[in-house]
Design a protein around this motif. Structure first.
Motif, PDB file in Angstrom:
ATOM      1  N   GLU A  39      30.098 -28.869  -8.769  1.00  0.00           N
ATOM      2  CA  GLU A  39      28.965 -28.002  -9.111  1.00  0.00           C
ATOM      3  C   GLU A  39      28.561 -28.216 -10.576  1.00  0.00           C
ATOM      4  O   GLU A  39      29.390 -28.502 -11.420  1.00  0.00           O
ATOM      5  CB  GLU A  39      29.349 -26.526  -8.880  1.00  0.00           C
ATOM      6  CG  GLU A  39      29.708 -26.218  -7.441  1.00  0.00           C
ATOM      7  CD  GLU A  39      28.565 -26.451  -6.469  1.00  0.00           C
ATOM      8  OE1 GLU A  39      27.395 -26.412  -6.904  1.00  0.00           O
ATOM      9  OE2 GLU A  39      28.824 -26.684  -5.274  1.00  0.00           O
ATOM     10  N   GLU A  69      38.884 -30.472   2.161  1.00  0.00           N
ATOM     11  CA  GLU A  69      39.832 -29.656   1.407  1.00  0.00           C
ATOM     12  C   GLU A  69      39.110 -29.126   0.180  1.00  0.00           C
ATOM     13  O   GLU A  69      38.962 -29.823  -0.824  1.00  0.00           O
ATOM     14  CB  GLU A  69      41.058 -30.477   0.989  1.00  0.00           C
ATOM     15  CG  GLU A  69      41.947 -30.941   2.118  1.00  0.00           C
ATOM     16  CD  GLU A  69      42.715 -29.800   2.771  1.00  0.00           C
ATOM     17  OE1 GLU A  69      42.844 -28.730   2.140  1.00  0.00           O
ATOM     18  OE2 GLU A  69      43.163 -29.979   3.919  1.00  0.00           O
ATOM     19  N   GLY A  70      38.605 -27.909   0.273  1.00  0.00           N
ATOM     20  CA  GLY A  70      37.873 -27.328  -0.840  1.00  0.00           C
ATOM     21  C   GLY A  70      36.618 -28.113  -1.152  1.00  0.00           C
ATOM     22  O   GLY A  70      35.745 -28.287  -0.300  1.00  0.00           O
ATOM     23  N   GLU A  71      36.548 -28.652  -2.383  1.00  0.00           N
ATOM     24  CA  GLU A  71      35.364 -29.394  -2.803  1.00  0.00           C
ATOM     25  C   GLU A  71      35.468 -30.902  -2.512  1.00  0.00           C
ATOM     26  O   GLU A  71      34.564 -31.659  -2.819  1.00  0.00           O
ATOM     27  CB  GLU A  71      35.158 -29.207  -4.313  1.00  0.00           C
ATOM     28  CG  GLU A  71      36.292 -29.753  -5.149  1.00  0.00           C
ATOM     29  CD  GLU A  71      36.134 -29.468  -6.637  1.00  0.00           C
ATOM     30  OE1 GLU A  71      36.920 -30.034  -7.410  1.00  0.00           O
ATOM     31  OE2 GLU A  71      35.237 -28.707  -7.017  1.00  0.00           O
ATOM     32  N   GLN A  72      36.580 -31.300  -1.881  1.00  0.00           N
ATOM     33  CA  GLN A  72      36.809 -32.724  -1.607  1.00  0.00           C
ATOM     34  C   GLN A  72      36.577 -33.026  -0.126  1.00  0.00           C
ATOM     35  O   GLN A  72      37.042 -32.303   0.746  1.00  0.00           O
ATOM     36  CB  GLN A  72      38.230 -33.125  -2.016  1.00  0.00           C
ATOM     37  CG  GLN A  72      38.488 -34.627  -1.952  1.00  0.00           C
ATOM     38  CD  GLN A  72      39.642 -35.065  -2.831  1.00  0.00           C
ATOM     39  OE1 GLN A  72      39.656 -34.756  -4.020  1.00  0.00           O
ATOM     40  NE2 GLN A  72      40.594 -35.776  -2.259  1.00  0.00           N
ATOM     41  N   ARG A  84      34.050 -35.746  -4.252  1.00  0.00           N
ATOM     42  CA  ARG A  84      34.141 -34.341  -4.640  1.00  0.00           C
ATOM     43  C   ARG A  84      32.748 -33.824  -4.935  1.00  0.00           C
ATOM     44  O   ARG A  84      31.997 -34.435  -5.713  1.00  0.00           O
ATOM     45  CB  ARG A  84      35.047 -34.171  -5.872  1.00  0.00           C
ATOM     46  CG  ARG A  84      36.523 -34.360  -5.577  1.00  0.00           C
ATOM     47  CD  ARG A  84      37.366 -34.128  -6.808  1.00  0.00           C
ATOM     48  NE  ARG A  84      38.757 -34.486  -6.547  1.00  0.00           N
ATOM     49  CZ  ARG A  84      39.688 -34.628  -7.496  1.00  0.00           C
ATOM     50  NH1 ARG A  84      39.359 -34.434  -8.766  1.00  0.00           N
ATOM     51  NH2 ARG A  84      40.925 -34.961  -7.176  1.00  0.00           N
ATOM     52  N   GLU A 142      45.458 -38.251  -0.935  1.00  0.00           N
ATOM     53  CA  GLU A 142      44.778 -37.132  -1.577  1.00  0.00           C
ATOM     54  C   GLU A 142      43.793 -37.562  -2.656  1.00  0.00           C
ATOM     55  O   GLU A 142      43.000 -36.749  -3.124  1.00  0.00           O
ATOM     56  CB  GLU A 142      45.828 -36.191  -2.210  1.00  0.00           C
ATOM     57  CG  GLU A 142      46.813 -35.607  -1.206  1.00  0.00           C
ATOM     58  CD  GLU A 142      46.136 -34.724  -0.167  1.00  0.00           C
ATOM     59  OE1 GLU A 142      45.116 -34.083  -0.498  1.00  0.00           O
ATOM     60  OE2 GLU A 142      46.610 -34.693   0.978  1.00  0.00           O
ATOM     61  N   GLU A 164      30.552 -30.074   5.936  1.00  0.00           N
ATOM     62  CA  GLU A 164      31.451 -29.507   6.930  1.00  0.00           C
ATOM     63  C   GLU A 164      32.131 -30.605   7.743  1.00  0.00           C
ATOM     64  O   GLU A 164      31.645 -31.732   7.833  1.00  0.00           O
ATOM     65  CB  GLU A 164      30.684 -28.570   7.867  1.00  0.00           C
ATOM     66  CG  GLU A 164      29.559 -29.256   8.636  1.00  0.00           C
ATOM     67  CD  GLU A 164      28.776 -28.281   9.505  1.00  0.00           C
ATOM     68  OE1 GLU A 164      29.169 -27.110   9.569  1.00  0.00           O
ATOM     69  OE2 GLU A 164      27.771 -28.716  10.111  1.00  0.00           O
TER      70      GLU A 164
END
Length: 537
Positions: A537, A516-519, A534, A434, A485
């Motif tokens: 923003e 996974e989200g922003e990662q 990551r 992770e 994506e």
């Protein structure tokens, strides 16, 4: 002209020592032209210089092969003719071999000059070494017809019963090269061009000494009419020399294929394109030295074998074969043990040992590539033995058997390793972690620790960077587009640190394998490189 009957009466062990030792020395000395360049260039220019001379190496081997095509063919024909007592056409066979070698050298040079840098890139030159390869090659190519003719003459001189003369000619040129290299590279500051000029000067002097021998040869006398082309004489010469030609051409094919594969797959690894290429060049030089010792044993025995086979002294021929195999096995075994136990000793000879990544790769490459050098030596000796007794059809396939298999394995094994040997497991293990990190070749190169590291992403620059607070360790990824994506393919330039240096990888192709989200988890299967970023923003 001298008497050659002693080849059928003197003890075979004594004869083999008398002929093989000077022949081995001649071939080793011949190797020294390129190897001495390699040593001084490696220490004076660096491993990029070694890579550049390695690019030129296949072209010079083509010339070497053609010179042996005519030289070894003429030598075998001369020995068998002496054994049979058929000596009337020997001078014309020698003359035709000389003309054939000279003209084929001109053809090689014309092709090399007309094709230019495109040829060098085709056989493995990179942007980093193309200029040095060009500078070195332009000078080396100019002397190739003369150098090839000299090599053909050396084979004939040995078969004529004067192996020490051939050795002296080669030694003189090599000494000039050995002295000239450091003077030209270090004193005159000519770099890689200096190495090339020292080489061609040595080759020219050796040619002159060999050419002088034609006026004092033992079993033939050349005349102007000796050089009149005659296809009837050339056919048996080329048939007997085909084994030597195929052996050298197979080395060319192997070298070119390996150059291309090393540049291609090296560029996808932590080593880059030039380190594997430079390391392989060093391995080929060591391989060439050992192989030439084995070839020297067999080529030195060639006049004795050919004479006795022609005179139907088959017991002596069998005794010679046994002695050749025993000598070869001893040499091969000793060299194999040395390469496996003290590889660093040989790598340091060629310079650039201060670069730890190059040094580690070169040692691994040496141990793997030369582990079965004993088997290769025995195979080559058997092929030359068959050539010596006039069995050209049997000698040719045996001479290239190992090389043909090596070409097939060189093409298939990288694909198999990349497709199935651990890449999937490594990728899965990478995706299950992770954390934000960089994985290179199965080894974690950087791990983000929240308490001691920082990271940032710039959408404008499409750049992700992570580093320790004191900037001692970091990795930076410049993407061709922002990861967005699953399944997306993009390229990136990577920069990261190791304990000893900063490394880079350019234009690495990556695929988004988990989101996974922003990662984002990105993976390069070819380079076995994974990085987690990551998108902040």
């Amino acid at each position: 002209m001298g008497d050659s009957n002693y080849l059928g009466t003197e003890k075979v062990g004594t004869l083999l020592r008398k002929f093989a030792i000077p022949c081995i020395c001649s071939l080793i000395i011949s190797c020294l032209y390129n190897i001495v360049d390699q040593i001084f260039v490696g220490n004076g220019v660096g491993y990029l210089g070694n890579a550049a001379t390695g690019v030129i190496f296949p072209i010079t081997v083509v010339g070497w092969g053609l010179s042996l095509f005519f030289g070894d063919g003429a030598a075998a024909a001369l020995s068998v003719s002496l054994g049979k007592g058929e000596t009337q056409h020997i001078h014309r066979s020698v003359g035709n071999a000389i003309i054939g070698s000279l003209l084929s050298g001109v053809v090689v040079v014309v092709i090399a000059y007309l094709w230019g840098d495109s040829l060098l890139r085709l056989i493995g030159a990179t942007d980093a070494n193309i200029r040095m390869a060009h500078d070195y090659g332009v000078i080396i190519f100019a002397m190739m017809p003369i150098a090839m003719t000299q090599n053909t003459l050396a084979s004939v001189i040995r078969a004529d019963g004067s192996p020490k003369y051939a050795m002296a000619a080669m030694l003189t040129g090599a000494v000039i090269n050995i002295i000239g290299d450091p003077v030209a590279i270090f004193v005159l500051d000519m770099g890689i061009k200096g190495a090339a000029w020292a080489t061609v000067l040595g080759q020219f002097v050796s040619f002159v000494i060999c050419a002088v021998y034609l006026g004092r040869s033992r079993t033939f006398r050349v005349k102007v009419s000796s050089f009149k082309p005659d296809t009837a004489l050339l056919k048996p010469i080329m048939a007997l020399g085909s084994s030597s030609l195929l052996t050298q051409l197979s080395i060319v094919v192997i070298t070119i294929i390996n150059n291309i594969l090393l540049v291609r797959y090296g560029a996808q690894s932590i080593y880059g394109a030039d380190i594997p290429l430079a390391a392989f060049v060093v391995n080929m030089k060591l391989f060439q030295i050992v192989l030439n010792i084995a070839i020297g044993i067999a080529a030195g025995a060639q006049p004795i074998v050919g004479y006795n086979y022609g005179a139907q002294n088959y017991d002596r021929v069998r005794k010679l074969l046994k002695l050749m195999l025993v000598w070869t096995a001893v040499v091969g075994l000793i060299c194999m043990v040395l390469f496996e136990t003290v590889p660093g000793l040989f790598i340091r000879m060629f310079g650039s040992a201060a670069d730890p990544i190059y040094f580690d790769f070169a040692i691994s490459c040496l141990r793997i590539y030369l582990v079965l050098i004993l088997a290769t030596c025995v195979q080559k000796v058997c092929a030359i033995f068959l050539q010596s007794i006039g069995k050209a059809k049997a000698a040719a396939p045996l001479s290239i058997l190992r090389d043909a298999l090596l070409i097939v394995f060189s093409l298939l094994l990288p694909l198999l390793l990349l497709c199935g040997c651990g890449s999937d497991r490594l990728q899965n293990a990478f995706c299950e972690n992770e954390g934000v990190r960089l994985l290179v070749g199965g080894t974690v190169a950087f791990t983000y620790e929240p308490n001691t590291c920082q990271m940032a992403f710039s959408r404008d620059l499409k750049e992700f960077r992570a580093h320790t607070d004191n900037m001692s360790d970091f990795f930076v990824a410049d993407f061709s587009e922002v990861p967005s994506e699953l399944g997306q393919r993009l390229t990136a330039d990577l920069v990261w640190t190791t304990e000893r240096e900063v490394l880079t990888r350019k234009k690495l192709t990556l695929e988004v394998v988990r989101v996974e989200g922003e990662q984002f988890w990105l993976w390069s299967n070819a380079g076995r490189i994974g990085l987690t970023v990551r998108i902040l923003e």
